[in-house]
Structures are given as structure tokens and as C-alpha cells.
Design a protein around this motif. Sequence first.
Motif, PDB file in Angstrom:
ATOM      1  N   MET A   1       0.840  -1.170   0.000  1.00 38.60           N
ATOM      2  CA  MET A   1       0.000   0.000   0.000  1.00 38.60           C
ATOM      3  C   MET A   1       0.895   1.247   0.000  1.00 38.60           C
ATOM      4  O   MET A   1       1.821   1.365   0.786  1.00 38.60           O
ATOM      5  CB  MET A   1      -0.903   0.002   1.229  1.00 38.60           C
ATOM      6  CG  MET A   1      -1.677   1.281   1.377  1.00 38.60           C
ATOM      7  SD  MET A   1      -2.521   1.394   2.950  1.00 38.60           S
ATOM      8  CE  MET A   1      -4.149   0.917   2.456  1.00 38.60           C
ATOM      9  N   THR A   2       0.608   2.164  -0.856  1.00 35.65           N
ATOM     10  CA  THR A   2       1.351   3.415  -0.937  1.00 35.65           C
ATOM     11  C   THR A   2       0.527   4.541  -0.344  1.00 35.65           C
ATOM     12  O   THR A   2      -0.645   4.683  -0.665  1.00 35.65           O
ATOM     13  CB  THR A   2       1.681   3.756  -2.405  1.00 35.65           C
ATOM     14  OG1 THR A   2       2.459   2.688  -2.957  1.00 35.65           O
ATOM     15  CG2 THR A   2       2.451   5.039  -2.501  1.00 35.65           C
ATOM     16  N   GLN A   3       1.138   5.296   0.535  1.00 33.14           N
ATOM     17  CA  GLN A   3       0.493   6.465   1.120  1.00 33.14           C
ATOM     18  C   GLN A   3       1.073   7.704   0.456  1.00 33.14           C
ATOM     19  O   GLN A   3       2.258   7.743   0.122  1.00 33.14           O
ATOM     20  CB  GLN A   3       0.768   6.549   2.622  1.00 33.14           C
ATOM     21  CG  GLN A   3       0.071   5.492   3.428  1.00 33.14           C
ATOM     22  CD  GLN A   3      -1.424   5.759   3.531  1.00 33.14           C
ATOM     23  OE1 GLN A   3      -1.888   6.896   3.490  1.00 33.14           O
ATOM     24  NE2 GLN A   3      -2.188   4.692   3.657  1.00 33.14           N
ATOM     25  N   HIS A   4       0.251   8.706   0.288  1.00 32.74           N
ATOM     26  CA  HIS A   4       0.716   9.968  -0.286  1.00 32.74           C
ATOM     27  C   HIS A   4       0.083  11.107   0.497  1.00 32.74           C
ATOM     28  O   HIS A   4      -1.131  11.247   0.524  1.00 32.74           O
ATOM     29  CB  HIS A   4       0.318  10.051  -1.768  1.00 32.74           C
ATOM     30  CG  HIS A   4       0.905  11.228  -2.458  1.00 32.74           C
ATOM     31  ND1 HIS A   4       2.140  11.179  -3.045  1.00 32.74           N
ATOM     32  CD2 HIS A   4       0.445  12.471  -2.642  1.00 32.74           C
ATOM     33  CE1 HIS A   4       2.411  12.364  -3.568  1.00 32.74           C
ATOM     34  NE2 HIS A   4       1.392  13.170  -3.325  1.00 32.74           N
ATOM     35  N   TRP A   5       0.939  11.879   1.167  1.00 32.76           N
ATOM     36  CA  TRP A   5       0.480  13.043   1.907  1.00 32.76           C
ATOM     37  C   TRP A   5       1.038  14.289   1.250  1.00 32.76           C
ATOM     38  O   TRP A   5       2.164  14.310   0.761  1.00 32.76           O
ATOM     39  CB  TRP A   5       0.954  13.018   3.355  1.00 32.76           C
ATOM     40  CG  TRP A   5       0.453  11.881   4.193  1.00 32.76           C
ATOM     41  CD1 TRP A   5      -0.552  11.012   3.891  1.00 32.76           C
ATOM     42  CD2 TRP A   5       0.942  11.501   5.471  1.00 32.76           C
ATOM     43  NE1 TRP A   5      -0.731  10.119   4.907  1.00 32.76           N
ATOM     44  CE2 TRP A   5       0.194  10.393   5.898  1.00 32.76           C
ATOM     45  CE3 TRP A   5       1.935  11.977   6.299  1.00 32.76           C
ATOM     46  CZ2 TRP A   5       0.399   9.760   7.108  1.00 32.76           C
ATOM     47  CZ3 TRP A   5       2.145  11.349   7.512  1.00 32.76           C
ATOM     48  CH2 TRP A   5       1.382  10.259   7.911  1.00 32.76           C
ATOM     49  N   THR A  27      -5.087  10.797   2.130  1.00 32.52           N
ATOM     50  CA  THR A  27      -5.757   9.662   2.749  1.00 32.52           C
ATOM     51  C   THR A  27      -4.972   9.210   3.970  1.00 32.52           C
ATOM     52  O   THR A  27      -3.767   8.995   3.900  1.00 32.52           O
ATOM     53  CB  THR A  27      -5.867   8.494   1.743  1.00 32.52           C
ATOM     54  OG1 THR A  27      -6.524   8.965   0.576  1.00 32.52           O
ATOM     55  CG2 THR A  27      -6.636   7.338   2.335  1.00 32.52           C
ATOM     56  N   ASN A  28      -5.637   9.114   5.091  1.00 33.58           N
ATOM     57  CA  ASN A  28      -5.061   8.684   6.362  1.00 33.58           C
ATOM     58  C   ASN A  28      -4.003   9.635   6.914  1.00 33.58           C
ATOM     59  O   ASN A  28      -3.241   9.254   7.802  1.00 33.58           O
ATOM     60  CB  ASN A  28      -4.486   7.270   6.262  1.00 33.58           C
ATOM     61  CG  ASN A  28      -5.553   6.242   5.966  1.00 33.58           C
ATOM     62  OD1 ASN A  28      -6.671   6.340   6.461  1.00 33.58           O
ATOM     63  ND2 ASN A  28      -5.228   5.266   5.147  1.00 33.58           N
ATOM     64  N   ALA A  29      -3.913  10.850   6.393  1.00 33.26           N
ATOM     65  CA  ALA A  29      -2.962  11.817   6.943  1.00 33.26           C
ATOM     66  C   ALA A  29      -3.442  12.236   8.329  1.00 33.26           C
ATOM     67  O   ALA A  29      -4.625  12.503   8.519  1.00 33.26           O
ATOM     68  CB  ALA A  29      -2.845  13.030   6.030  1.00 33.26           C
TER      69      ALA A  29
END
Length: 87
Positions: A1-5, A27-29
Motif C-alpha cells: 500500500m502506498t500512502q501519499h500526503w 488519505t489517512n494523513a
Amino acid sequence: MTQHWNIDLSFEEDGTRTACTASLNGTNAPGVEGKGIARRSPGDTPDAKIGEELAAARACSELAHELVGRAAADVETHTHRPADISM
């Protein structure tokens, strides 16, 4: 899963003072933000770019410290021991 803030920087200026708010979006920040202020000395030539750079740096620094604090609290929640997290 890649997160991008993304870090969003918002500025307010009044000629002698520049304020910046740095906040995270994505997302999910985590819901953290930092604030920074730069003030121009009365004898200095006005230069909005310098005030923005300094206020942004201070806001990002506060944002980083808020993130470290949140991470430390999360570690303590999981381990039930004091976290030793330093920058």
C-alpha cells in the motif's frame, strides 16, 4: 500500500509580518498542523519572499515536531512504555 500526503502552506501577510500554516492532506494523513511567523525589522527593505520562506520553515518545523509527538504517543499506546523518539 502506498500512502501519499501533501503539505499545504497557507500565508497571511500584512507588510511587516508573514504568518504561515502548514497542514497535511491526504488519505489517512494525521490531522496535525504547524504555524510559523516571520517579522520584518523596521529598518529592513520589504521582501515578501524572505518572510514567506522563514514563516514556512518555522511552520514546517512545528509540523514535524507535532508528527514526532503523535508517533511517540502511538508507540507508547502499543508498547505501554515511554517512547524514546528523537529528531
